[in-house]
Design a protein around this motif. Structure first.
Motif: not given
Ligand SMILES: Cc1cc2nc3c(=O)[nH]c(=O)nc-3n(C[C@H](O)[C@H](O)[C@H](O)COP(=O)(O)OP(=O)(O)OC[C@H]3O[C@@H](n4cnc5c(N)ncnc54)[C@H](O)[C@@H]3O)c2cc1C
Length: 721
Positions: A590-605
């Motif tokens: 995760a990137t803890f900016t506001d809004p947070e961006v959390a990821r698991v697995g594949l992104s669309e890109n």
């Protein structure tokens, strides 16, 4: 004509030709000639023909053999016997060896042309491990399969065509691997009269010998590795007995867990740290950055307090107090990682700079520790880019920024990754003028565009200025706007610009701490990016040295460092009996900016780049009751699934507490739970976690069985009358 339609036409032509050839084989009942009886009956005539028309017979036989094998028509075994019967052992062997390899390669290419793209697209993700294995050891596996004639020849051709193995490699390995089996068959053909059925040729004993031959390469590799490792280590003076089972270098997230695991299984372990226990995460990374972001969040809440019906004056930020608070939070967490705690757990904590003398010895000051294994967990450091003028400029990195007490007037942050974005938002919300510059056209390059766009919009709404697609050219002292003015020259869109600031923060990535403490001297291999080369067991190229965390890569997160630490420690201690492959299938961050961006697995890109088919379900958090009530109604949950299935390929969540919300999806992916099960799980109302269920519901609605529902509607209509 588009390339996809020309591929389609090509495939149709290939299929039509194959169908015509196979069809004629059956229509003209050519199979009747490919039996042992037919061969025995015609053996003399064929030999006579060969004598009179040698070249024509050789060429004709070769062509027939190639066609039969290329089309995967049954009969190759009989043809191989025929080669022995007609041409004798050596001519038959040469002829069949080439014809079968060429035929196999044509079958392999047909399978590749017709099916590979489709199979890789459909099952690409699941095939990733197999693909990697084939890329690395494909020749090895193919050779073993070819050696055992019991494995169907045509199946191997078709299946290998679906893998990434190179055609040339497939050809020569096939030819080599099939040679012994071919020789046995051709030789049997020379004694055709004594064969009653093809199964006579391969006795169980002969198959057994081939199986042994096939596993020989694996045994040989094991022995070669063992001998190589022994040889590598034998050049060092091995102590008669060791002080430690394992010495761990670096007491960051990786080293702490590695030593904890070792102590927990009663190994004698030393943990060496040259700076502060807890490493980057506690002292200069996760903890201070999150503590800083919290102060920034409070300031932003105060600024928008009127949205909540509360009037408050603009926040007055005591910058030094904010930075002091960070230190006090570190002090509160410090005991978790302290020498006292780890000593109690049974770890010998040693303070000082570790130097690896040889694979059995580590020097710390005037102490020499002997050990059976070493775990390197030396982490990383901020990468300082080679910008001209930087040597004489004043700049901070994520290592040094925490010592700052004077409030910057204009902070210039170079770097648009997670660290740059978190710090940019934190400082701008604390009332500092912030400019963030990056060479990419957008921030957070690892994330999808829609996620990055929301973060960029939030940063700009907070007041940060973003200069993107811009290359930093040079830095110099100068300017008069601030007491400590410096100037950065950058190039953007072919034009040079300048920007004046008083504080510079470099956040352009991190470099592994892999050099300068003895690893290169003993031949531990280092990748081009500076991380240590490790295998799937986290073992380096020196067999009793393991690595984990940022120094091993490829991820740079605390939770990955501690995940790897388990494998490094357990494999170092118990690898002589059983080794465990590090499992990277489900890695979240995760990137803890506001809004947070959390990821698991594949992104669309990533899915697009890897050619993996996927469906997207996107739920807007602006629709969620709790988010609306809290005034946090922004962001989205984006789930990538396999087409037509509820299997989750990847999730990106952008929004309030996204990093917490995503845990449900991490667990789902780890334990292979699909969206249907998430939908069937009760989520407390009203919570942010309902966003996960809403996304699952959205997916379900998009996959409603429309035809069935139309019938159900008819049923209801009928029942109303
Ligand atoms: C600003 C910032 C924010 C971050 N935020 C997050 C986050 O929110 N979440 C997350 O998961 N990750 C985050 N990270 C990344 C995280 O901090 C690292 O991935 C993690 O600390 C790596 O742990 P490690 O054990 O590999 O290395 P480190 O924590 O760097 O520990 C290595 C230790 O080895 C010691 N050492 C090195 N060489 C020697 C030697 N020769 N002898 C003795 N000791 C030695 C060092 O002093 C250090 O203490 C952040 C990083 C930064 C910089």
């Amino acid at each position: 004509m588009s390339s996809s339609s020309s591929v389609k036409i090509r495939n149709i032509v290939i299929i039509a030709v194959i169908a015509a050839l196979i069809g004629s084989f059956f229509i003209f009942d050519l199979g009747q000639y490919l039996t042992l009886d037919a061969l025995s009956a015609r053996q003399d005539a064929l030999i006579d023909y060969y004598r009179d028309n040698t070249l024509a017979m050789l060429a004709g036989f070769f062509a027939v053999y190639v066609v039969v094998t290329a089309l995967s028509i049954p009969g190759a075994a009989i043809l191989t016997l025929a080669a022995g019967a007609i041409f004798g052992l050596w001519t038959g062997l040469v002829l069949v060896s080439f014809a079968s390899s060429i035929g196999a390669t044509i079958a392999f290419l047909i399978s590749r042309l017709l099916l590979k793209d489709w199979v890789q697209k459909k099952f690409g993700r699941r095939l990733q491990t197999i693909n990697k294995g084939v890329e690395k050891d494909g020749a090895f596996y193919l050779f073993s399969l070819r050696l055992v004639p019991a494995f169907p020849f045509f199946v191997i051709n078709l299946v290998m065509g679906l893998t990434p193995i190179k055609t040339r490699k497939f050809y020569w390995v096939s030819q080599l691997g099939m040679l012994p089996g071919t020789a046995v068959y051709v030789n049997a053909g020379t004694q055709l009269a004594s064969i009653e059925s093809t199964s006579d040729i391969l006795s169980p004993a002969l198959i057994g010998s081939f199986v042994l031959l096939a596993i020989f390469p694996f045994i040989a590799r094991f022995i070669v590795d063992f001998v190589k490792n022994r040889k590598m280590l034998s050049q060092y003076d091995k102590p008669g007995s060791f002080d430690y089972n394992v010495v761990v270098i670096g007491a960051g997230s990786g080293g702490l867990v590695a030593s904890y695991i070792a102590a927990a299984v009663k190994a004698k372990v030393a943990l060496i740290e040259r700076h502060k226990m807890g490493g980057d995460c506690l002292n200069t990374g996760c903890v201070p950055s999150k503590a800083l972001l919290r102060s920034a969040k409070i300031a932003s809440y105060i600024r928008k307090s009127e949205d909540y019906g509360i009037s408050a004056q603009a926040p007055e930020v005591d910058f030094a107090a904010v930075m002091d608070r960070i230190q006090s939070k570190i002090t509160m967490i410090e005991p978790h990682d302290s020498i006292e705690r780890y000593s109690q757990l049974g770890v010998d904590c040693v303070t000082g700079d570790a130097r690896i003398v040889d694979p059995y010895r580590v020097q710390v000051g005037n102490q020499l520790l002997t050990c059976k294994n070493i775990v390197v967990a030396t982490g990383g450091r901020p990468f300082v880019p080679p910008i001209p003028g930087l040597d004489s400029a004043t700049y901070y990195t994520s290592d040094t920024i925490w010592g700052l007490r004077r409030k910057p007037e204009h902070l210039l942050i170079v770097g648009g990754g997670p660290i740059g974005c978190e710090l940019s938002q934190a400082f701008v919300r604390l009332g500092i003028k912030v400019t963030q510059i990056d060479r990419d056209p957008r921030l957070l390059p690892r994330e999808d565009d829609d996620a990055a766009k929301l973060v960029m919009a939030a940063l700009e709404a907070d007041g940060a200025r973003l200069i993107l697609g811009a290359n930093a050219k040079s830095v110099r002292q100068g300017g008069s706007a601030y007491a400590d003015s410096q100037i950065l020259t950058y190039e953007q869109g072919g034009e040079e610009h300048e920007i004046e600031f008083d504080t510079l923060l470099l956040a352009v990535g991190r470099a592994a701490n892999s050099r300068g403490f003895g690893l290169e001297e003993i031949g531990v291999r280092i990748e081009d990016n500076g991380t240590l080369e490790v295998n799937e067991y986290l073992q380096t190229s020196v067999p009793n040295i393991y690595a984990c965390g940022d120094v091993a890569g490829p991820y740079q997160f605390t939770h990955v460092a501690s995940h790897q630490a388990w494998y490094a420690s357990v494999n170092a201690l118990f690898g002589f009996a059983k080794r465990f492959k590090a499992d990277y299938r489900v890695i979240p961050w995760a990137t803890f900016t506001d809004p947070e961006v959390a990821r698991v697995g594949l992104s669309e890109n990533e899915a697009k780049a890897q050619g993996i088919e996927y469906e997207v379900t996107r739920y807007g958090i602006d629709d969620l009751d709790r988010a609306i009530a809290d005034g946090e109604d922004h962001g989205f949950v984006k789930v990538l699934t396999e087409p037509g299935k509820d299997t989750i390929l990847g999730v990106t969540i952008v929004g309030y507490h996204a990093a917490d919300l995503i845990t449900e999806y991490i667990a789902a992916m780890k334990h292979k739970i699909g969206l249907n099960k998430i939908l069937g799980t009760i989520h407390i109302y009203p919570t942010m976690s309902e966003a996960n269920k809403m996304a699952a519901g959205q997916w379900k609605r998009a996959h409603a069985p429309e035809k069935l529902l139309a019938w159900v509607e008819k049923l209801h209509t009928w029942r109303r009358h």
